[in-house]
Write a protein that holds these residues in place. Structure first.
Motif, PDB file in Angstrom:
ATOM      1  N   GLN A   1      33.101  32.061  51.405  1.00 55.56           N
ATOM      2  CA  GLN A   1      32.812  33.467  51.698  1.00 55.56           C
ATOM      3  C   GLN A   1      31.430  33.842  51.168  1.00 55.56           C
ATOM      4  OE1 GLN A   1      35.945  36.059  50.425  1.00 55.56           O
ATOM      5  NE2 GLN A   1      34.998  37.884  51.296  1.00 55.56           N
TER       6      GLN A   1
ATOM      7  N   GLY B   1      44.649  38.151  50.208  1.00 58.18           N
ATOM      8  CA  GLY B   1      44.923  36.760  49.839  1.00 58.18           C
ATOM      9  C   GLY B   1      44.354  35.702  50.775  1.00 58.18           C
ATOM     10  N   LYS B   2      43.498  36.108  51.708  1.00 67.40           N
ATOM     11  CA  LYS B   2      42.983  35.185  52.724  1.00 67.40           C
ATOM     12  C   LYS B   2      42.178  34.032  52.098  1.00 67.40           C
ATOM     13  CE  LYS B   2      40.727  38.538  54.763  1.00 67.40           C
ATOM     14  NZ  LYS B   2      41.036  39.635  53.807  1.00 67.40           N
ATOM     15  N   THR B   3      41.230  34.391  51.240  1.00 66.67           N
ATOM     16  CA  THR B   3      40.395  33.361  50.615  1.00 66.67           C
ATOM     17  C   THR B   3      41.228  32.491  49.670  1.00 66.67           C
ATOM     18  OG1 THR B   3      38.405  34.703  50.826  1.00 66.67           O
ATOM     19  CG2 THR B   3      38.352  32.973  49.160  1.00 66.67           C
ATOM     20  N   THR B   4      42.178  33.106  48.985  1.00 63.63           N
ATOM     21  CA  THR B   4      43.059  32.322  48.099  1.00 63.63           C
ATOM     22  C   THR B   4      43.849  31.299  48.913  1.00 63.63           C
ATOM     23  OG1 THR B   4      43.239  34.225  46.624  1.00 63.63           O
ATOM     24  CG2 THR B   4      44.848  32.471  46.319  1.00 63.63           C
TER      25      THR B   4
ATOM     26  N   ASN C   1      41.136  43.761  52.530  1.00 65.95           N
ATOM     27  CA  ASN C   1      40.507  43.176  51.340  1.00 65.95           C
ATOM     28  C   ASN C   1      41.577  42.918  50.284  1.00 65.95           C
ATOM     29  OD1 ASN C   1      38.078  45.408  52.201  1.00 65.95           O
ATOM     30  ND2 ASN C   1      37.543  43.284  51.942  1.00 65.95           N
ATOM     31  N   GLY C   2      41.498  41.745  49.672  1.00 64.71           N
ATOM     32  CA  GLY C   2      42.425  41.424  48.583  1.00 64.71           C
ATOM     33  C   GLY C   2      43.799  40.985  49.036  1.00 64.71           C
TER      34      GLY C   2
ATOM     35  N   LEU D   1      48.757  38.946  38.390  1.00 66.15           N
ATOM     36  CA  LEU D   1      48.477  39.363  39.765  1.00 66.15           C
ATOM     37  C   LEU D   1      48.991  38.342  40.774  1.00 66.15           C
ATOM     38  CD1 LEU D   1      45.511  41.258  40.974  1.00 66.15           C
ATOM     39  CD2 LEU D   1      46.000  39.143  42.199  1.00 66.15           C
TER      40      LEU D   1
ATOM     41  N   GLU E   1      34.738  34.313  56.781  1.00 69.44           N
ATOM     42  CA  GLU E   1      33.855  35.407  57.194  1.00 69.44           C
ATOM     43  C   GLU E   1      32.517  34.917  57.753  1.00 69.44           C
ATOM     44  OE1 GLU E   1      33.815  38.890  54.850  1.00 69.44           O
ATOM     45  OE2 GLU E   1      35.851  38.623  54.104  1.00 69.44           O
TER      46      GLU E   1
ATOM     47  N   PHE F   1      47.561  34.893  39.554  1.00 68.79           N
ATOM     48  CA  PHE F   1      46.468  34.792  38.580  1.00 68.79           C
ATOM     49  C   PHE F   1      46.827  35.759  37.468  1.00 68.79           C
ATOM     50  CE2 PHE F   1      44.362  33.814  42.678  1.00 68.79           C
ATOM     51  CZ  PHE F   1      43.905  32.534  42.394  1.00 68.79           C
TER      52      PHE F   1
ATOM     53  N   ALA G   1      48.590  36.903  43.931  1.00 70.20           N
ATOM     54  CA  ALA G   1      47.620  36.836  45.040  1.00 70.20           C
ATOM     55  C   ALA G   1      48.295  36.369  46.323  1.00 70.20           C
ATOM     56  CB  ALA G   1      46.469  35.910  44.663  1.00 70.20           C
TER      57      ALA G   1
ATOM     58  N   HIS H   1      36.661  39.904  59.233  1.00 73.44           N
ATOM     59  CA  HIS H   1      37.023  41.325  59.309  1.00 73.44           C
ATOM     60  C   HIS H   1      36.573  41.957  60.628  1.00 73.44           C
ATOM     61  CE1 HIS H   1      38.676  42.053  55.360  1.00 73.44           C
ATOM     62  NE2 HIS H   1      37.700  41.355  54.817  1.00 73.44           N
TER      63      HIS H   1
HETATM   64  N1  LIG Z   1      40.390  33.042  40.617  1.00 76.78           N
HETATM   65  C1  LIG Z   1      40.978  34.246  40.586  1.00 76.78           C
HETATM   66  N2  LIG Z   1      41.328  34.819  39.423  1.00 76.78           N
HETATM   67  C2  LIG Z   1      41.933  36.011  39.385  1.00 76.78           C
HETATM   68  N3  LIG Z   1      42.220  36.738  40.461  1.00 76.78           N
HETATM   69  C3  LIG Z   1      41.891  36.236  41.654  1.00 76.78           C
HETATM   70  C4  LIG Z   1      41.248  34.968  41.784  1.00 76.78           C
HETATM   71  N4  LIG Z   1      41.048  34.721  43.111  1.00 76.78           N
HETATM   72  C5  LIG Z   1      41.535  35.795  43.759  1.00 76.78           C
HETATM   73  N5  LIG Z   1      42.036  36.697  42.900  1.00 76.78           N
HETATM   74  C6  LIG Z   1      42.689  37.973  43.261  1.00 76.78           C
HETATM   75  O1  LIG Z   1      43.666  37.681  44.237  1.00 76.78           O
HETATM   76  C7  LIG Z   1      43.731  38.709  45.223  1.00 76.78           C
HETATM   77  C8  LIG Z   1      43.482  38.109  46.584  1.00 76.78           C
HETATM   78  O2  LIG Z   1      42.096  37.803  46.673  1.00 76.78           O
HETATM   79  P1  LIG Z   1      41.434  37.070  47.901  1.00 76.78           P
HETATM   80  O3  LIG Z   1      40.020  36.804  47.531  1.00 76.78           O
HETATM   81  O4  LIG Z   1      42.260  35.893  48.294  1.00 76.78           O
HETATM   82  O5  LIG Z   1      41.538  38.182  49.036  1.00 76.78           O
HETATM   83  P2  LIG Z   1      40.845  38.235  50.473  1.00 76.78           P
HETATM   84  O6  LIG Z   1      41.938  38.547  51.454  1.00 76.78           O
HETATM   85  O7  LIG Z   1      40.026  37.026  50.726  1.00 76.78           O
HETATM   86  O8  LIG Z   1      39.914  39.528  50.330  1.00 76.78           O
HETATM   87  P3  LIG Z   1      38.482  39.863  51.026  1.00 76.78           P
HETATM   88  O9  LIG Z   1      38.799  40.286  52.428  1.00 76.78           O
HETATM   89  O10 LIG Z   1      37.969  41.012  50.224  1.00 76.78           O
HETATM   90  O11 LIG Z   1      37.627  38.633  50.941  1.00 76.78           O
HETATM   91  C9  LIG Z   1      42.712  39.750  44.805  1.00 76.78           C
HETATM   92  O12 LIG Z   1      43.377  40.749  44.080  1.00 76.78           O
HETATM   93  C10 LIG Z   1      41.752  38.973  43.934  1.00 76.78           C
HETATM   94  O13 LIG Z   1      41.125  39.803  42.994  1.00 76.78           O
END
Ligand SMILES: Nc1ncnc2c1ncn2[C@@H]1O[C@H](COP(=O)(O)OP(=O)(O)OP(=O)(O)O)[C@@H](O)[C@H]1O
Ligand SMILES: [Mg+2]
Length: 262
Positions: free
Chosen positions: A86, A42-45, A39-40, A17, A172, A14, A19, A204
């Motif tokens: 989430q 990349g799980k949700t991505t 956190n962060g 960044l 989650e 992104f 991800a 988590h």
């Molecule tokens: N649409 C987007 N635009 C810009 N950055 C994004 C976007 N989606 C995710 N990110 C960034 O990508 C990285 C991974 O985010 P993600 O939400 O996948 O993490 P996560 O493992 O699900 O975290 P959490 O446990 O906090 O939910 C983070 O730095 C987040 O800010």
């Protein structure tokens, strides 16, 4: 056991960044698969890539051996991949039952669902049966916005079951939920798994993960770090490092809190 869903070498940026970086994940058919990581990480991505909400820059996703990389969310959904979000996506101003009926109509067809206002008796019966399964029948006529956070999580589980998906991705499911409800949700997942449903669960709460998951993949900074049984990954020093590392990371306190559960 066979592979139901597979993500191979997924990368997604992104802006500047990264991800996801060369991230791979295997979801075994008939198992409860866990996906954990700070956190962060990349799980949700990764969920978004698998379900078509985000198109990867690199890599592929296959479902039952067929390439679904870049397929749109409705197509992925129609193939039998259901998910929750989430941050819950329940419509607050309509009733719990009406939320379920919207899911029913989406299941049939997105477009048709939007123009059809009446539900059939069997659709209502099915919706009520699922609310009963998750234990919130008594809330059916309440505005969904009036539900507690935990009750909304139960509604989301019922909602995702409407389409009878083969694999269910939960982001989650136990986050911010009290212990009684966590145990309730865990029990439902186990029951559904016994009935043949495959799960991929981001969570988590390590006690929850240990209690329901057959195998776990750990993510770190956009990549898959390791996979194994919950007790294997729990004992892996690299996993602890992943949670506690990161030095100047703003999320350090969150990470320490998360790993305190391990
Ligand atoms: N649409 C987007 N635009 C810009 N950055 C994004 C976007 N989606 C995710 N990110 C960034 O990508 C990285 C991974 O985010 P993600 O939400 O996948 O993490 P996560 O493992 O699900 O975290 P959490 O446990 O906090 O939910 C983070 O730095 C987040 O800010
Ligand atoms: Mg997330």
């Amino acid at each position: 056991m066979s592979t139901l869903l597979h993500a191979q070498g997924i990368s997604k940026s992104f802006g500047g960044l990264k991800a996801l970086q060369n991230c791979s994940l295997t979801v075994e058919k008939g198992k409860v698969n866990g996906l954990i990581g700070p956190n962060g990480s990349g799980k949700t991505t990764l969920f978004n890539v698998i379900t078509g909400y985000v198109t990867p820059d690199e890599g592929s996703v296959t479902f039952e051996g067929a390439d679904i990389t870049g397929a749109r969310p409705d197509k992925v959904f129609a193939l039998g991949i259901g998910r929750t979000f989430q941050l819950t996506r329940i419509f607050a101003r309509i009733s719990v039952l009406e939320n379920m009926l919207i899911a029913t109509q989406h299941n049939e067809s997105w477009v048709k669902g939007l123009i059809r206002s009446k539900s059939t008796k069997s659709e209502v019966d099915n919706a009520m049966a699922l609310l009963d399964f998750v234990g919130i029948t008594r809330l059916a006529n309440l505005q969904a916005g009036a539900l507690s956070y935990g009750q909304r999580k139960l509604l989301e589980l019922a909602y995702v079951l409407v389409s009878d998906p083969d694999v269910i991705l939960l982001d989650e499911p136990a986050g911010g939920v009290n212990l009684t409800l966590i145990n309730n949700i865990a029990e439902k997942i186990r029951l559904l798994n016994q009935q043949g449903k495959t799960f991929l669960i981001v969570e988590h709460n390590m006690e929850f993960v240990m209690g329901v998951c057959d195998q776990v993949t750990v993510m770190h900074q956009g990549s898959s770090l390791t996979s194994g049984t919950p007790s294997e990954v729990r004992q892996d020093p690299r996993v602890l490092d992943a949670y506690l590392g990161g030095g100047d990371d703003d999320d350090d306190d969150d990470l320490r809190e998360a790993v305190a559960n391990v």
